[in-house]
Scaffold this motif. Structure first.
Motif, PDB file in Angstrom:
ATOM      1  N   TYR A 106     117.383   0.244  34.724  1.00 59.92           N
ATOM      2  CA  TYR A 106     116.210   0.891  34.123  1.00 59.92           C
ATOM      3  C   TYR A 106     116.525   1.370  32.713  1.00 59.92           C
ATOM      4  N   THR A 107     117.621   2.085  32.571  1.00 59.94           N
ATOM      5  CA  THR A 107     117.988   2.653  31.264  1.00 59.94           C
ATOM      6  C   THR A 107     118.212   1.556  30.226  1.00 59.94           C
ATOM      7  N   THR A 108     118.947   0.505  30.623  1.00 62.47           N
ATOM      8  CA  THR A 108     119.252  -0.586  29.691  1.00 62.47           C
ATOM      9  C   THR A 108     117.997  -1.305  29.234  1.00 62.47           C
ATOM     10  N   VAL A 109     117.123  -1.658  30.188  1.00 61.44           N
ATOM     11  CA  VAL A 109     115.904  -2.396  29.838  1.00 61.44           C
ATOM     12  C   VAL A 109     114.952  -1.522  29.038  1.00 61.44           C
ATOM     13  N   LYS A 110     114.898  -0.246  29.375  1.00 60.33           N
ATOM     14  CA  LYS A 110     114.035   0.686  28.642  1.00 60.33           C
ATOM     15  C   LYS A 110     114.474   0.786  27.173  1.00 60.33           C
ATOM     16  N   GLU A 111     115.781   0.829  26.948  1.00 64.93           N
ATOM     17  CA  GLU A 111     116.301   1.031  25.597  1.00 64.93           C
ATOM     18  C   GLU A 111     116.471  -0.272  24.809  1.00 64.93           C
ATOM     19  N   HIS A 112     116.886  -1.322  25.495  1.00 64.84           N
ATOM     20  CA  HIS A 112     117.274  -2.545  24.782  1.00 64.84           C
ATOM     21  C   HIS A 112     116.480  -3.784  25.184  1.00 64.84           C
ATOM     22  N   GLY A 113     115.602  -3.669  26.170  1.00 64.29           N
ATOM     23  CA  GLY A 113     114.892  -4.832  26.663  1.00 64.29           C
ATOM     24  C   GLY A 113     115.692  -5.567  27.724  1.00 64.29           C
ATOM     25  N   LEU A 114     115.061  -6.540  28.356  1.00 60.32           N
ATOM     26  CA  LEU A 114     115.722  -7.381  29.365  1.00 60.32           C
ATOM     27  C   LEU A 114     116.326  -8.596  28.682  1.00 60.32           C
ATOM     28  N   PRO A 168     109.123  -5.470  27.856  1.00 63.34           N
ATOM     29  CA  PRO A 168     107.842  -5.372  28.566  1.00 63.34           C
ATOM     30  C   PRO A 168     106.974  -4.256  27.998  1.00 63.34           C
ATOM     31  N   ASP A 169     105.729  -4.229  28.415  1.00 66.93           N
ATOM     32  CA  ASP A 169     104.822  -3.161  27.991  1.00 66.93           C
ATOM     33  C   ASP A 169     105.235  -1.824  28.594  1.00 66.93           C
ATOM     34  N   ALA A 170     105.834  -1.851  29.770  1.00 68.55           N
ATOM     35  CA  ALA A 170     106.272  -0.611  30.413  1.00 68.55           C
ATOM     36  C   ALA A 170     107.438  -0.914  31.349  1.00 68.55           C
ATOM     37  N   VAL A 171     108.318   0.064  31.485  1.00 74.51           N
ATOM     38  CA  VAL A 171     109.407   0.001  32.458  1.00 74.51           C
ATOM     39  C   VAL A 171     109.327   1.272  33.308  1.00 74.51           C
TER      40      VAL A 171
END
Length: 325
Positions: A53-61, A75-78
């Motif tokens: 969650y933290t990684t994708v929120k900050e840096h994307g997938l 994404p538009d939201a995580v």
């Protein structure tokens, strides 16, 4: 843009949610979201836990794949919690099978009557297990083929052939128009096959992963060894025969030569290739796919009055040796 076109686009906007960003969810979720970043047609949200969650929120997938020159999508939201999801139109469930019931119970509080669920999970009983907890929604039975894995949290690596999704209509909602769902997968350049009835495809994969998974987990042996060692090949054959008998009772078509075809396919794997159940059982994990494979065969066998002696024996032998399961 004319007002009537704005209204039309807004009406056609859907909320697509991918739950779980492991090898499967990360691959298919990436493709859906990166396509949507370009056309801005829908809202795409991810649900992930912990460091992911933290990684994708900050840096994307991140998806490391020869299919995509740009390896990052945002994404538009995580969301960290399923309870944060609002008005989902399409849910892709990409979790481990032992988390399925817990996820469905949480989804019961956020889905709408029109939410469509697509479980990107391999197992014969996935549809039935979701239907038991979410009895009114449309659930599209499916199976997936993709060679992808988590390299690091928030980073998925993919190699080999393009991932493929096979799915079909929900027998309880056969008349529902799914054109917009098909359009999402098409626009995402996902290799998919849509069928009126996907159960044959699902059980054709299940007969392979269940038989080889159980035998390899019992003996801690590779797929190749199950093919070539006589006693292991016999056990795998017996499990496949039990599955084939159950499928016939449930009016699910499996090719007459399905067992031969399974062994031919297994013979194409590199010699030391393990199965995921084998790895999980022998690494000491207490949550595995044992129930997904053996549990489903035994339960369906009992319901259809079919003997599952070999599956039952191997199931009990694995649990006797690995008491943490």
């Amino acid at each position: 843009m004319p007002i009537h076109l704005c209204k039309k686009n807004k009406m056609n906007t859907k909320h697509i949610v991918i739950i779980g960003l492991g090898g499967v969810g990360g691959y298919f979720g990436f493709k859906i979201n990166q396509a949507n970043e370009k056309n801005k047609q829908h809202k795409v949200s991810f649900v992930a836990r912990g460091t992911t969650y933290t990684t994708v929120k900050e840096h994307g997938l991140t998806l490391l794949s020869p299919e995509h020159a740009n390896p990052i999508t945002r994404p538009d939201a995580v969301y960290k919690h399923i309870s944060a999801i609002k008005d989902p139109d399409l849910l892709l469930i990409c979790v481990k099978e032992y988390d399925l019931e817990n996820v469905c119970r949480q989804l019961s509080t956020v889905i709408t009557p029109n939410t469509i669920l697509v479980p990107l999970m391999n197992g014969a009983d996935i549809y039935d297990r979701i239907r038991a907890l979410l009895p009114n929604n449309t659930i599209l039975p499916s199976c997936v083929y993709v060679a992808s894995h988590i390299k690091e949290k928030g980073i998925v690596a993919h190699k080999g052939a393009a991932g493929k999704l096979i799915f079909g209509k929900d027998a309880a909602h056969m008349s529902l128009n799914l054109d917009w769902v098909l359009a999402v997968f098409e626009q995402s350049t996902i290799d998919f096959e849509f069928k009126e009835n996907a159960l044959s495809a699902i059980w054709s994969k299940f007969i392979f992963i269940a038989s080889f998974g159980l035998v390899s987990a019992k003996h801690n042996s590779s797929i190749s060894t199950v093919c070539t060692e006589a006693s292991q090949k016999k056990e795998a054959t017996q499990i496949m025969q039990e599955i084939k008998t159950i499928a016939a009772k449930k009016d699910i078509f499996l090719a007459p030569d399905i067992i031969q075809k399974v062994f031919e396919k297994a013979a194409t794997f590199p010699p030391t290739t393990p199965t995921s159940l084998q790895l999980d059982v022998h690494s000491g994990k207490n949550k595995t796919e044992l129930e997904l494979f053996a549990g489903a065969i035994i339960t369906y066998g009992s319901a259809e009055n079919c003997t599952t002696i070999c599956t039952q024996r191997i199931y009990e032998e694995i649990k006797a040796v690995h008491k943490n399961l």
